[in-house]
Design a protein around this motif. Structure first.
Motif, PDB file in Angstrom:
ATOM      1  N   ASN A 162       0.845  -1.196   0.000  1.00 18.29           N
ATOM      2  CA  ASN A 162       0.000   0.000   0.000  1.00 18.29           C
ATOM      3  C   ASN A 162       0.881   1.247   0.000  1.00 18.29           C
ATOM      4  OD1 ASN A 162      -2.903  -1.130   0.538  1.00 18.29           O
ATOM      5  ND2 ASN A 162      -1.574  -2.193   2.008  1.00 18.29           N
ATOM      6  N   TRP A 163       0.431   2.282  -0.693  1.00 13.69           N
ATOM      7  CA  TRP A 163       1.212   3.498  -0.877  1.00 13.69           C
ATOM      8  C   TRP A 163       0.353   4.739  -0.623  1.00 13.69           C
ATOM      9  CZ3 TRP A 163       6.427   3.209  -2.526  1.00 13.69           C
ATOM     10  CH2 TRP A 163       6.856   1.921  -2.892  1.00 13.69           C
ATOM     11  N   ARG A 164       1.007   5.795  -0.160  1.00  9.59           N
ATOM     12  CA  ARG A 164       0.346   7.097  -0.047  1.00  9.59           C
ATOM     13  C   ARG A 164       1.305   8.181  -0.525  1.00  9.59           C
ATOM     14  NH1 ARG A 164       2.140  10.235   4.200  1.00  9.59           N
ATOM     15  NH2 ARG A 164       3.411   9.155   5.783  1.00  9.59           N
ATOM     16  N   GLN A 165       0.747   9.225  -1.110  1.00 11.75           N
ATOM     17  CA  GLN A 165       1.580  10.303  -1.625  1.00 11.75           C
ATOM     18  C   GLN A 165       2.025  11.216  -0.489  1.00 11.75           C
ATOM     19  OE1 GLN A 165      -0.167  12.568  -4.786  1.00 11.75           O
ATOM     20  NE2 GLN A 165       1.655  13.830  -5.116  1.00 11.75           N
ATOM     21  N   ILE A 166       3.297  11.570  -0.504  1.00 13.37           N
ATOM     22  CA  ILE A 166       3.848  12.523   0.455  1.00 13.37           C
ATOM     23  C   ILE A 166       3.719  13.922  -0.142  1.00 13.37           C
ATOM     24  CG2 ILE A 166       5.934  13.317   1.617  1.00 13.37           C
ATOM     25  CD1 ILE A 166       6.918  10.464   1.665  1.00 13.37           C
ATOM     26  N   PRO A 167       3.138  14.863   0.587  1.00 14.98           N
ATOM     27  CA  PRO A 167       3.000  16.210   0.028  1.00 14.98           C
ATOM     28  C   PRO A 167       4.349  16.916  -0.092  1.00 14.98           C
ATOM     29  CG  PRO A 167       2.312  16.188   2.328  1.00 14.98           C
ATOM     30  CD  PRO A 167       2.558  14.752   1.939  1.00 14.98           C
ATOM     31  N   ILE A 168       4.609  17.476  -1.258  1.00 14.36           N
ATOM     32  CA  ILE A 168       5.829  18.263  -1.476  1.00 14.36           C
ATOM     33  C   ILE A 168       5.412  19.641  -1.955  1.00 14.36           C
ATOM     34  CG2 ILE A 168       8.000  18.463  -2.747  1.00 14.36           C
ATOM     35  CD1 ILE A 168       8.041  15.465  -3.029  1.00 14.36           C
ATOM     36  N   SER A 169       5.671  20.655  -1.167  1.00 12.15           N
ATOM     37  CA  SER A 169       5.241  22.010  -1.511  1.00 12.15           C
ATOM     38  C   SER A 169       6.414  22.973  -1.384  1.00 12.15           C
ATOM     39  CB  SER A 169       4.094  22.462  -0.603  1.00 12.15           C
ATOM     40  OG  SER A 169       4.490  22.389   0.759  1.00 12.15           O
ATOM     41  N   VAL A 170       7.464  22.696  -2.153  1.00  8.91           N
ATOM     42  CA  VAL A 170       8.615  23.602  -2.160  1.00  8.91           C
ATOM     43  C   VAL A 170       8.650  24.356  -3.477  1.00  8.91           C
ATOM     44  CG1 VAL A 170       9.988  22.167  -0.609  1.00  8.91           C
ATOM     45  CG2 VAL A 170      10.145  21.800  -3.062  1.00  8.91           C
ATOM     46  N   ARG A 171       9.187  25.567  -3.450  1.00 14.13           N
ATOM     47  CA  ARG A 171       9.408  26.336  -4.662  1.00 14.13           C
ATOM     48  C   ARG A 171      10.876  26.225  -5.046  1.00 14.13           C
ATOM     49  NH1 ARG A 171       5.893  29.974  -6.674  1.00 14.13           N
ATOM     50  NH2 ARG A 171       7.617  31.188  -7.535  1.00 14.13           N
ATOM     51  N   PHE A 172      11.116  26.200  -6.343  1.00 19.99           N
ATOM     52  CA  PHE A 172      12.469  26.097  -6.837  1.00 19.99           C
ATOM     53  C   PHE A 172      12.947  27.460  -7.298  1.00 19.99           C
ATOM     54  CE2 PHE A 172      10.672  21.884  -7.199  1.00 19.99           C
ATOM     55  CZ  PHE A 172      11.680  21.105  -6.675  1.00 19.99           C
ATOM     56  N   PRO A 173      14.186  27.824  -6.950  1.00 17.16           N
ATOM     57  CA  PRO A 173      14.699  29.157  -7.313  1.00 17.16           C
ATOM     58  C   PRO A 173      14.823  29.316  -8.819  1.00 17.16           C
ATOM     59  CG  PRO A 173      16.449  27.755  -6.459  1.00 17.16           C
ATOM     60  CD  PRO A 173      15.186  27.018  -6.233  1.00 17.16           C
ATOM     61  N   GLU A 174      15.015  30.563  -9.249  1.00 15.62           N
ATOM     62  CA  GLU A 174      15.032  30.868 -10.672  1.00 15.62           C
ATOM     63  C   GLU A 174      16.261  30.339 -11.393  1.00 15.62           C
ATOM     64  OE1 GLU A 174      14.412  34.992 -11.215  1.00 15.62           O
ATOM     65  OE2 GLU A 174      12.373  34.963 -10.390  1.00 15.62           O
ATOM     66  N   ILE A 175      17.210  29.790 -10.667  1.00 14.39           N
ATOM     67  CA  ILE A 175      18.388  29.215 -11.327  1.00 14.39           C
ATOM     68  C   ILE A 175      18.108  27.802 -11.822  1.00 14.39           C
ATOM     69  CG2 ILE A 175      20.119  30.588 -10.142  1.00 14.39           C
ATOM     70  CD1 ILE A 175      20.436  28.358  -8.122  1.00 14.39           C
ATOM     71  N   THR A 176      16.886  27.299 -11.604  1.00  9.92           N
ATOM     72  CA  THR A 176      16.504  26.033 -12.203  1.00  9.92           C
ATOM     73  C   THR A 176      15.696  26.318 -13.458  1.00  9.92           C
ATOM     74  OG1 THR A 176      14.431  25.835 -11.002  1.00  9.92           O
ATOM     75  CG2 THR A 176      16.402  25.026  -9.905  1.00  9.92           C
ATOM     76  N   LEU A 177      15.408  25.289 -14.229  1.00 10.61           N
ATOM     77  CA  LEU A 177      14.745  25.484 -15.517  1.00 10.61           C
ATOM     78  C   LEU A 177      13.266  25.781 -15.388  1.00 10.61           C
ATOM     79  CD1 LEU A 177      16.369  22.801 -17.867  1.00 10.61           C
ATOM     80  CD2 LEU A 177      16.781  25.250 -17.770  1.00 10.61           C
ATOM     81  N   GLY A 178      12.657  25.415 -14.279  1.00 11.51           N
ATOM     82  CA  GLY A 178      11.222  25.638 -14.130  1.00 11.51           C
ATOM     83  C   GLY A 178      10.897  26.353 -12.852  1.00 11.51           C
TER      84      GLY A 178
END
Length: 349
Positions: A128-144
């Motif tokens: 059985n699996w459950r999704q872990i919430p990920i709510s981080v923002r990535f800085p502008e030095i990444t592609l998205g």
């Protein structure tokens, strides 16, 4: 206690072919298996989706007959060393799986890293699996900047000192960390910006030897932290491309001797030269390993057998595969069949 070699242990090596999921990129498919490093490669796709793109393979640390494969349609499981596969029931859409991790303290706890920066957790050995919430923002030095939609969890690493501490390497995005078992996440991408390049991370390792020490690898090379990712230092492995960088794809720690750490690398994503780097002091110093041969493409993966950690494998993206029975001191070539290339995943056990 460190795992001990078994006299009757039958070892299997698994190699997965895949490719990028971006539009227009070529994708190879298939999962190959070899027994005891002395036979021929055979396709092991019974029960897998048609044309399986296998970007992750993980062997159960105590029960090597159990193997997980991450495909374009989610995770699949085998309970007979890959003779047969069955789809794992995970809630949500069937997205590509790029990484699968067993918790080093409790093999009933597992993590699956997906495209779109998603992580799922199982606490019952994968039933059985459950999704872990990920709510981080990535800085502008990444592609998205500011979005998770195109980011892939290429590798995860759990601390052996703290069961609530987990790291994930994001392509493209950087490194993220949780210290409360996944309820909250922090972005650790600061300090990984080199030569005006995007923060494109491929792997992460939380040291067993030195609690608090973390290593991150990516397109720009190797980064090291001594304070759980709060601060980073850039480690020069040896310039291999015009930017003065080394493209690093995989990092692994020997399960019986964490002083020994290995990095699979090359000049670029697709290059005509692959290298292995090795540390024998827990990552304080590094040197290029003499394999006795020059790989003709970027090394994409390195793996150790939990039941006999002196037994190692490494793989180049072009289909060159090597095995070692002496902890990487010498290597024997086991190339894949002709036209089997774009190696993305490797495991043994």
């Amino acid at each position: 206690m460190a795992p001990q070699p078994s006299g009757n242990h039958r070892s299997y090596a698994y190699v997965g072919l895949a490719g990028e999921t971006a539009p227009g990129r070529s994708v190879k498919s298939g999962l190959y298996r070899m027994v005891n490093g002395d036979g021929d490669w055979e396709l092991s796709t019974n029960g897998l989706p048609q044309d399986p793109a296998v970007r992750a393979i993980t062997v159960h640390p105590q029960k090597p007959e159990i193997v997980y494969a991450g495909t374009q349609e989610g995770p699949y499981r085998s309970t007979d060393h890959g003779d047969h596969w069955e789809k794992v029931s995970v809630p949500g859409p069937d997205l590509p799986v790029w990484s699968i991790l067993y918790d080093p303290r409790n093999s009933n706890v597992m993590y699956a890293g997906y495209e779109a920066c998603q992580i799922y957790r199982s606490e019952d050995g994968g039933d059985n699996w459950r999704q872990i919430p990920i709510s981080v923002r990535f800085p502008e030095i990444t592609l998205g900047p500011g979005a998770n939609s195109a980011k892939r969890i290429l590798m995860m690493s759990a601390s052996t000192a703290d069961p609530n501490e987990l790291y994930a390497a994001i392509e493209v995005g950087g490194l993220i960390r949780t210290t409360d078992g996944g309820d909250h996440w922090e972005n650790l991408s600061h300090g990984q910006y080199v030569n005006d390049d995007e923060v494109d991370m491929h792997g992460v390792l939380s040291s067993t030897l030195r609690p608090g020490a973390v290593f991150g690898i990516g397109r720009a090379g190797l980064f090291s932290s001594t304070d759980r990712g709060e601060h980073w230092s850039y480690i020069t492995l040896g310039p291999m491309n015009p930017k003065g960088q080394t493209y690093c794809r995989c990092i692994r720690e020997n399960p019986s001797d964490p002083r020994n750490i290995w990095i699979a690398a090359g000049a670029n994503f697709q290059s005509e030269r692959g290298v292995l780097f090795r540390s024998t002091d827990g990552g304080l110093t590094w040197e290029q390993s003499d394999m006795g041969v020059q790989p003709q493409s970027t090394l994409f993966a390195v793996a150790m057998d939990n039941n006999d950690p002196s037994h190692m494998w490494c793989a180049a993206s072009g289909g060159e595969i090597w095995a070692s029975q002496d902890s990487g001191d010498s290597w024997i070539s086991h190339p894949l069949p002709e036209d089997a290339s774009q190696v993305y995943s490797l495991a043994c056990g």
